[in-house]
Design an enzyme around this catalytic site. Structure first.
Site, PDB file in Angstrom:
ATOM      1  N   LYS A   1       0.827  -1.204   0.000  1.00 38.08           N
ATOM      2  CA  LYS A   1       0.000   0.000   0.000  1.00 38.08           C
ATOM      3  C   LYS A   1       0.862   1.255   0.000  1.00 38.08           C
ATOM      4  CE  LYS A   1      -3.917  -2.117   2.213  1.00 38.08           C
ATOM      5  NZ  LYS A   1      -4.477  -2.426   3.491  1.00 38.08           N
ATOM      6  N   ARG A   2       2.061   1.121   0.503  1.00 42.06           N
ATOM      7  CA  ARG A   2       2.966   2.264   0.509  1.00 42.06           C
ATOM      8  C   ARG A   2       3.207   2.784  -0.900  1.00 42.06           C
ATOM      9  NH1 ARG A   2       7.758   1.542   1.261  1.00 42.06           N
ATOM     10  NH2 ARG A   2       7.814  -0.730   1.371  1.00 42.06           N
TER      11      ARG A   2
END
Ligand code: GLU
Length: 465
Positions: A246-247
């Site tokens: 998700k980063r």
């Protein structure tokens, strides 16, 4: 001719459809299509605490946006509980599974003792029936779990279609719990029953499942089922080489829709993420299906490359037909509460910009300038709508009032204005751009005026002269 190839995509609806999942779905879909087989969608929603209807919807939306149509399903594992329980009953009756009454505390103690002895913690088979072995009497009031009676000897091996031969000694595998004390079946067991019932011939999935495969193969064999072929896809790394997470921002497939990507660009991009066909980089969905095979999937990790995706997106936008782009832009404008009807025909606007934009949002940004009155910044006004600029616009406005509304005549009107005021092209064209569209840079000004239309152009210039 239909073949017997049957593949499935089996997402767990604990989050949106991310890029890795979409690639798995694409490869499973393409393999089925390539072989005129059947592609099945199965929602693995048995993790009740983490599965949500919103995530199911996000998966369905993502697949439909990418055009990955399933021939069967979606099947929901939560709707198949009776089936799993029936198979557990059959296995108990056949002796390929058994009840284990060991309590959690007892098992914790067992593992602690194993660790203390320097052994790898594993279930010691205390409730496993063996010929000649006398089992303790089941303790009263304890609901047992059901364990699979894993073979103790030999190896489980398969020729992974991506990773090559993989072998695991059965001694490494202990007796897996296939039903919890409350009777609910466990993850690996449901997968096995489904793969068997759905007649899956090729399991194409992420390599985070390699560790599950030997257990699944053993259970399939115990059920007398044919073991499918397995193709485990390597993970996708982010642009920076770290695990895609998700980063890395836009990892949900629908985020790419929001960000203005065309689905065919995403499909083309995902197709090349770990698979290749010679040096081909740009190909249609039809070509991909015709070419797709498992032999050309690389066993090493694929690295995400946003620049390449953007390049493909620009390519597909440039080659899309205007009506299709206009329809997309219209819905993007509507989402911004801009009424496309207030502007000129969107087809002519997108035709002017489709070779210059990186994504559909940029195309919508451009189209918005044609629908909504221009709001140039104070800086642009001060810089370009000077007295000289306004004077030029005033005489141009008079010419534009009755000129033939097509590019060459419009161009002539601009040239006449330049000559009259002793100005160079940018000294007329830039104030004109700022006044009509609110920006200093646009496609060729005569083309812009032609598309914008006489009425809008005169009205917009009229605000400054
Ligand atoms: N439900 C699993 C997942 O989302 C996939 C299981 C499988 O493909 O066998 O990771």
């Amino acid at each position: 001719m239909a073949s017997n190839v049957r593949t499935r995509f089996a997402p767990s609806p604990t989050g949106y459809l991310h890029i890795g999942g979409a690639r798995t779905a694409l490869f499973s879909w393409a393999f089925a299509r390539r072989h005129a087989g059947t592609f099945i969608l199965r929602i693995e929603d048995t993790d009740v605490a983490r599965s949500t209807p919103a995530a199911v919807q996000a998966i369905l939306d993502g697949m439909s946006w990418l055009g990955l149509d399933a021939d069967e399903g979606p099947f929901y594992q939560m709707q198949r509980m009776d089936r799993y329980k029936a198979v557990i009953g059959e296995m108990l009756a056949a002796g390929t599974a058994y009840r284990c009454y060991a309590s959690t505390e007892e098992l914790d103690r067992m593992r602690e003792e194993q660790r203390a002895r320097g052994e790898k913690p594993r279930y010691d088979g205390r409730w496993r029936p063996e010929p000649g072995k006398v089992l303790p009497a089941p303790p009263a009031g304890v609901e047992p779990v059901v364990r699979f009676r894993n073979p103790v000897e030999g190896v489980v091996a398969w020729d992974d279609l991506v990773k090559g031969r993989i072998e695991i000694a059965n001694a490494e595998l202990d007796d897996l719990v296939i039903a919890r004390a409350d009777g609910t079946p466990t993850y690996n067991f449901c997968v096995v029953v489904d793969d068997r019932d759905m007649g899956i011939t090729h399991v194409i999935r992420g390599d985070d499942h390699v560790n599950n495969t030997p257990r699944q193969i053993n259970i399939l064999r115990a059920l007398g089922a044919e073991v499918p072929l397995y193709a485990h896809l390597s993970m996708i790394l982010g642009d920076d080489g770290a695990k895609l997470s998700k980063r890395h921002g836009a990892v949900s497939v629908m985020q790419y829709f929001d960000d203005g990507y065309l689905p065919e660009a995403v499909i083309n991009y995902l197709a090349r993420l770990g698979w290749s066909h010679g040096d081909d980089e740009i190909f249609t969905r039809e070509q991909f299906v015709a070419w797709f095979d498992l032999d050309h999937i690389t066993p090493s990790a694929a690295q995400f490359n946003t620049e390449k995706l953007n390049w493909l997106n620009a390519h597909y936008i440039k080659h899309s037909d205007d009506a299709r782009l206009a329809a997309d832009v219209a819905s993007r404008l509507a989402r911004r509460s801009v009424d496309p009807e207030t502007g000129p025909r969107l087809e002519s606007v997108v035709a002017l910009y489709k070779e210059r934009v990186a994504n559909l949002n940029e195309l919508a940004d451009a189209a918005e300038l044609y629908c909504v009155e221009a709001h140039p910044s104070d800086e642009l006004l001060a810089q370009h709508l000077t007295d000289a600029g306004r004077a030029a616009l005033a005489s141009l406005k008079a010419r534009l009032a009755d000129v033939a509304w097509e590019k060459s005549a419009l161009n002539q009107a601009i040239k006449d204005t330049m000559a009259e005021h002793g100005l160079k092209m940018p000294q007329v064209a830039i104030p004109l751009r700022v006044a009509t569209l609110g920006v200093a840079q646009t496609p060729a000004i005569d083309a812009v005026l032609e598309v914008l239309g006489r009425e809008r152009v005169l009205k917009r210039i009229g605000r400054y002269v």
